[in-house]
Design a protein around this motif. Structure first.
Motif: not given
Length: 336
Positions: A61-72, A98-100, A105-112, A167-172
Motif C-alpha cells: 500500500p505504501l509503495l503504491a501510494a508513493i508511485a501515484a504521487r511521484t513520476h521518476r 509496479d503498474l501504477i 519497482l525495485q523489489l528487495g527480498l531475503s530470508r530475513g 492460469l497465471p496470476v493477474e495483473p502481470h
C-alpha cells in the motif's frame, strides 16, 4: 552515474523528540519524503520491512501510494522477509504497485533478519516442511513468487467446464521479474543470488568475519557476485546496492542529535548475531567534505551502482529532506 536512494525503517514511537509518533505518521511522512527526494534528484525511495514491531510492515500500500504521487523516483524494499509471505498472493500487489509506478519497482527480498517475535512467520501460517529450515522455505517461496510475476501459469481452469487451461496470476507487469533483488549477507549467498539471476542487495551487516575491513569484505562479495553472474550467462546487466548511514553535520541541530563526528562510530563493529560472527559497517558522521573523502575511499561504495542512505526517519520530513539535499549537493558529486 551512481543511483542514490534513501532507506527508511519506518520507525514510529510516541516518545519525546519524535516527529513520527504513530503508524500513520510513518506512512504519510515516507510518502512526503519520497516526493521531496524526487525533487532533489534522489533516485530511489526504499523501505525496510519488519513484523511485530513499530516499523514499516506490509509495504505494497505504501509503495503504491508513493508511485501515484511521484513520476521518476524508483520505489522499493530492502528487504521483504519471504518467510512471512504467500508468494502468489504477494505477486498480485507487487505487480499492481509496479503498474501504477510505470515500471519503477525495485523489489528487495531475503530470508530475513532476526525479528522481535520468535518464529513469527509461524503465526502467519508459514511452517518449514519437515527436514527443511526457514531459510529453505524463504528461498522456495521466492522461486514461486518469481515464477508468478514472470507470468507462468500457477493454477488451471476446472476441466469440468472444458479443456484445462493454465492460469497465471493477474495483473502481470512486464519487466518486474528483472527488478528483483536478494539481500545477501555472505559471499556464498551472493554466489546463489547471481546463479538465480537476481540483483544483489549487499546487507548492512555480513554474517561472516575474516578480519578484513567491512568495505573490503563487501567489495569481495560484490566481485564474486559479478564473476558468477558472468559465468551463468545471464543476458541482462545486474545491479548492486550497498547501504550506509551518512549524517552530514552542518548545523547546531545536527550537532545536538549526532555530535560533531569526532566521537562517531567510525570503525567496523564485530559481534555475534544468530550464532554467527558478523561484521557491521561504520557510520559516516561529520562535515560533508570529510564524509565525501571517506565515502570515496569506501571500496564497496565504489563497486556498487546504487547507494542506499539509511535515514533517521523519526526526525521528520523537513530534517531528512535537508540531509538528502546536503548529500546530493556536497557529497554525491565526489563519489566514484
Amino acid at each position: 552515474m551512481k543511483t542514490l536512494g534513501f532507506l527508511s525503517f519506518g520507525h514510529y514511537q510516541p516518545v519525546p523528540g519524535s516527529h513520527t509518533r504513530t503508524a500513520r505518521d510513518a506512512l504519510t511522512q515516507t510518502i512526503e519524503l519520497a516526493i521531496a527526494a524526487e525533487e532533489i534528484g534522489i533516485g530511489m525511495a526504499g523501505v525496510r520491512v519488519h513484523h511485530f514491531a513499530r516499523q514499516a510492515s506490509t509495504p505494497f500500500p505504501l509503495l503504491a501510494a508513493i508511485a501515484a504521487r511521484t513520476h521518476r523516483i524508483e520505489i522499493g524494499t530492502a528487504v521483504i522477509d519471504m518467510r512471512y509471505e504467500s508468494p502468489y498472493a504477494m505477486a498480485e500487489p507487487a505487480a499492481a504497485a509496479d503498474l501504477i509506478s510505470g515500471g519503477r519497482l525495485q523489489l528487495g527480498l531475503s530470508r530475513g533478519s532476526q525479528e522481535v517475535a520468535l518464529r513469527g512467520y509461524e503465526a502467519f501460517g508459514h511452517v518449514p516442511a519437515e527436514g527443511t529450515s526457514d531459510a529453505d522455505m524463504a528461498r522456495n517461496y521466492t522461486a514461486q513468487f518469481r515464477l508468478a510475476i514472470a507470468g507462468h501459469p500457477v493454477a488451471s481452469t476446472d476441466p469440468a467446464a472444458g479443456p484445462s487451461i493454465g492460469l497465471p496470476v493477474e495483473p502481470h507487469s512486464p519487466g518486474l521479474a528483472e527488478r528483483i533483488w536478494w539481500g545477501s549477507s555472505t559471499r556464498a549467498s551472493a554466489v546463489w543470488t547471481a546463479e538465480q539471476g537476481m540483483n544483489l542487495m549487499s546487507s548492512t551487516l555480513l554474517s561472516e568475519d575474516t578480519g578484513t575491513p567491512f568495505d573490503e569484505l563487501q567489495r569481495e562479495q560484490i566481485d564474486i557476485y559479478r564473476e558468477t553472474w558472468h559465468s551463468a550467462g545471464h543476458k541482462h546487466t545486474p545491479r548492486v546496492s550497498v547501504s550506509r548511514s551518512v549524517l552530514p553535520i552542518t548545523s547546531d541541530e545536527d550537532r545536538l542529535y549526532f555530535g560533531d563526528g569526532r566521537t562517531a562510530n567510525n570503525r567496523d563493529q564485530v559481534g555475534i548475531l544468530n550464532g554467527a560472527i558478523s561484521r557491521f559497517g561504520r557510520s559516516y558522521i561529520g562535515p560533508p567534505d570529510v564524509i565525501a573523502k571517506e565515502l570515496a575511499a569506501d571500496a564497496a561504495v565504489a563497486a556498487a551502482d546504487t547507494l542506499l542512505l539509511t535515514i533517521p526517519n523519526q526526525l521528520g520530513v523537513d530534517y531528512n529532506t535537508r540531509i538528502l539535499q546536503t548529500i546530493a549537493d556536497h557529497i554525491a558529486p565526489h563519489l566514484p
